[in-house]
Write an enzyme that holds these catalytic residues in place. Structure first.
Site, PDB file in Angstrom:
ATOM      1  CD  GLU A 157      -1.858  -2.334   1.427  1.00  0.00           C
ATOM      2  OE1 GLU A 157      -0.700  -2.646   1.800  1.00  0.00           O
ATOM      3  OE2 GLU A 157      -2.783  -3.165   1.325  1.00  0.00           O
ATOM      4  CG  HIS A 191     -11.062  -7.061   6.970  1.00  0.00           C
ATOM      5  ND1 HIS A 191     -10.243  -7.745   7.822  1.00  0.00           N
ATOM      6  CD2 HIS A 191     -10.631  -7.357   5.716  1.00  0.00           C
ATOM      7  CE1 HIS A 191      -9.356  -8.441   7.121  1.00  0.00           C
ATOM      8  NE2 HIS A 191      -9.556  -8.219   5.843  1.00  0.00           N
TER       9      HIS A 191
END
Ligand SMILES: Cc1ncc(C[n+]2csc(CCOP(=O)(O)OP(=O)(O)O)c2C)c(N)n1
Ligand SMILES: [Mg+2]
Length: 705
Positions: free
Chosen positions: A441, A508
């Protein structure tokens, strides 16, 4: 089979550079001319000569190395006299690397990000030494408007990317801007520097991998001066040579001794030529020196006895001088050195005459005040779509109408992303425009920043908003501060599938918008309807700033509505009144808008309380006026958000309205938010963690009655 990018994969070579090439902060020397460079410094390019450098070429190189050494020494003196603030990190001992590199690059097309040891590189790439001096003096002539530290400047309009302090963070930016050039058909290479210390950071590894994977022509240069601050390499890594790491990334690794400048020029010339031709990255471990310690304050007590003296014998600068002294008449060397010294003094004098920096524009420059004004094609008939489908359509529109757009993220290509937001795009637009990225990322974000600096407009999908924390340095500190510190624009959309309620567990499910709101320079949109999501992506895309688009995962499929191209799509930057009412003003965003509206309907039907519900939509920049006007009529404010309560954005909204409209309020404002715990997994626990329709109703009733 290994997939490697080819130039043809990278989309159209030419596209309008709508917002780029715009001037960054103005050059100081236009306002107050600095002295002309001495004659011997007119040669700034040894590309044609370096395969077999002559004495004249070496003399030209020496002129720049001497300039760098003298300037570094002068900056150290000026620091000690209190005329330079902060500190200075000298490049004494590194001239034999950074000066040859600068002399071998094509400054018209190549990309570089110099480090804190590369004054010699800056001197060759910058417009004028006087401007650099202003940067050190932190005065009005500074190219960063004195906002950044002394060596943290660059010339982004000319692809010299200003470093941030976070070591390793610049590499991925170089990848992106170099790729931006290549995608446009320009045969550029990039040079990305880092130290032996920086080589241990994660960003370095992510960047090496991405460069190799995408076949990017980037030369990674480790300036191995054997120390990171006071820590010797023996305490930093366990391999004998850092160049061996190249093999792990599928690229060539080269050890470069830099004692002999003629050898260095020859070797680099060959390497650059090969990288330019093959578009394959290489990793160079350059053996270099740090003769004056880490920084001005460093007493170097940690060095073993005799170390500095031993290094001085290795010093490329001193060795080149010695070699030239045996070849050219002493008067010639003398003349070069005197001319350099006089030039530096004159430039320093001119630089010192600049006034202190102006505070003007400090707040305004946090954002680029512009956007891509090209009109969108008017759309066809409305379709009934989920929020995920609406976003897919917006991506499709952008990819169709904007050739500089690139969509990237994990599993977004053939698979269409876990939430199918990018479904079908890969089949139509191909890998050059719809790019699967590895699990990296941070470097993916840095690569996107570099592409944006080069004139592309990337859209990055993080698989889950939670994983964007891997890229916090790139998002918050690099992208977010870019315009303020350099004047360069970073048009970037970062898409964050966020929020809970789906039993996805702690990592998440988070709603972390408050984290991004705490640092300046980012814009944040958080739509709650399919049409708003469509509008938000277009509005974010055309903006010249990094825009974070929060997409609540429960809304992807949980909402449906008519979606069409809306000429008024920019209205998404202001709050929307969802429901009129007189009893209280309720502000929410994301999924909470739906829950707040349901709660309001219930309170209206059961209690006769008419609540006015507002969907904030844009969290930054914040447009509070419509909310304030509403509070002035309802006299009550409730804020509902899914982010945790402590230091959540509700705290800011309540503080602002309470401090500005205290006398409009008839009751303390109410904050409804998630608990200050990690997001729990089990549905029963998560239902307590997050605000629900019923918990919102309960809290509103208690507050109202
Ligand atoms: C990620 C990060 N951690 C810590 C620091 C603080 N710091 C600044 S320079 C430095 C040493 C850097 O060593 P090296 O990469 O070898 O470069 P050199 O200074 O030797 O050229 C450290 C630890 C930083 N700038 N960035
Ligand atoms: Mg080092």
């Amino acid at each position: 089979m290994r997939v490697r990018e080819t130039p043809e994969d990278r989309g159209p070579a030419v596209f309008p550079r709508a917002c780029h090439g715009a001037p960054v902060f103005s050059a100081a020397y236009r306002a107050m001319p600095f002295p002309e460079y001495p004659e011997h410094l007119q040669r700034r390019d040894l590309r044609d000569a370096a395969s077999a450098p002559t004495d004249a070429d070496l003399l030209a190189c020496y002129g720049w190395m001497h300039l760098a050494r003298t300037a570094d020494n002068r900056f150290l003196e000026l620091f000690r006299q209190g005329l330079i603030k902060g500190t200075v990190t000298g490049g004494q001992g590194n001239e034999g690397l950074c000066v040859p590199i600068a002399l071998l690059l094509d400054r018209a097309i190549d990309v570089v990000s110099w480090t804190h040891r590369d004054l010699g590189g800056h001197l060759l790439w910058s417009r004028h030494f006087g401007e650099i001096a202003c940067q050190y003096f932190a005065n009005a002539g500074s190219p960063t408007r004195a906002r950044e530290g002394n060596i943290h400047h660059g010339d982004p309009a000319h692809r010299s990317l200003p470093m941030i302090s976070h070591l390793g963070a610049m590499l991925s930016n170089v990848l992106g801007t170099t790729d931006s050039q290549r995608r446009r058909g320009v045969p550029a290479i990039g040079v990305a520097f880092f130290g032996d210390g920086g080589s241990s950071t994660g960003d370095v590894h992510e960047s090496l991998n991405i460069a190799s994977l995408l076949g990017l022509p980037v030369v990674f240069v480790i300036e191995n001066n054997q120390y990171a601050y006071s820590t010797p390499v023996s305490e930093q890594y366990a391999v004998t040579s850092l160049a061996t790491r190249a093999a792990g990334y599928g690229m060539e690794g080269i050890v470069l001794e830099t004692r002999d400048t003629a050898d260095t020029l020859r070797a680099l010339h060959g390497i650059f030529d090969k990288v330019r031709r093959t578009s394959r990255p290489v990793l160079i471990e350059a053996r270099t020196l740090r003769l004056r310690g880490h920084a001005a304050y460093d007493t170097c007590d940690y060095l073993p006895p005799g170390q500095t003296e031993a290094w001085q014998k290795e010093d490329a600068y001193a060795r080149l001088r010695e070699r030239l002294a045996g070849i050219v008449p002493p008067a010639r060397l003398d003349a070069i050195e005197k001319a350099n010294a006089a030039f530096i003094e004159a430039a320093l004098q001119a630089a010192m005459k600049f006034p202190p920096p102006s505070t003007e524009g400090m707040v305004e420059d946090v954002y680029a005040n512009s956007r891509d004004e090209r009109p969108w094609k008017p759309g066809g008939a409305p379709e009934t779509l989920t929020l995920a489908q609406a976003l897919q359509r917006a991506h499709h529109k952008i990819l169709s109408e904007r050739p500089e757009s690139i969509v990237m993220g994990q599993d977004i290509a053939t698979y269409g992303g876990p939430f199918k937001v990018t479904e079908h795009l890969f089949a139509e637009f191909g890998r050059g425009r719809v790019l699967n990225t590895p699990l990296a990322e941070s470097a993916t974000t840095g690569y996107a920043i570099g592409l944006a600096l080069g004139g592309h407009r990337p859209i990055v999908e993080y698989q889950f908003a939670d994983f964007a924390t891997e890229a916090t340095t790139q998002i918050l500190l690099n992208a977010g501060t870019y315009h303020f510190r350099s004047g360069a624009k970073v048009p970037l959309v970062l898409r964050l599938p966020c929020g809970g309620g789906l039993t996805f567990g702690s990592f998440h499910s988070q709603d972390l918008e408050a984290m991004y709101l705490h640092t300046p320079g980012l814009k944040l949109l958080y739509p709650s309807t399919p049409q708003d999501a469509y509008n938000a992506l277009l509005a974010a895309y055309e903006d010249d700033n990094p825009v974070l688009l929060f997409e609540h995962k429960r809304l992807y499929r949980g909402t449906k509505g008519a979606v069409a191209f809306d000429p008024d799509y920019r209205s998404v930057w202001s709050p929307r009144r969802v429901r009129a009412g007189t009893k209280a003003t309720v502000v929410a965003w994301g999924e909470m808008v739906l829950l707040a509206t349901e709660a309001a309907e219930y309170l209206a039907s059961e209690y006769g309380h008419e609540l006015e519900v507002w969907d904030l939509r844009a969290l930054a920049p914040l447009q509070l006026d419509p909310i304030k006007a509403s509070v002035a009529t309802t006299h009550r404010l409730a804020v509902i958000h899914e982010g945790r309560r402590n230091a959540g954005f509700g705290a800011e909204l309540v503080a602002r309205i309470a401090s500005e409209q205290f006398f409009d309020l008839e009751a303390p404002p109410l904050r409804i938010a998630s608990l200050d715990t990690p997001v729990p997994f089990a549905p029963e626990l998560e239902a307590v963690y997050r605000p629900s329709r019923d918990s919102i109703i309960d809290q509103l009733i208690r507050w109202l009655e």
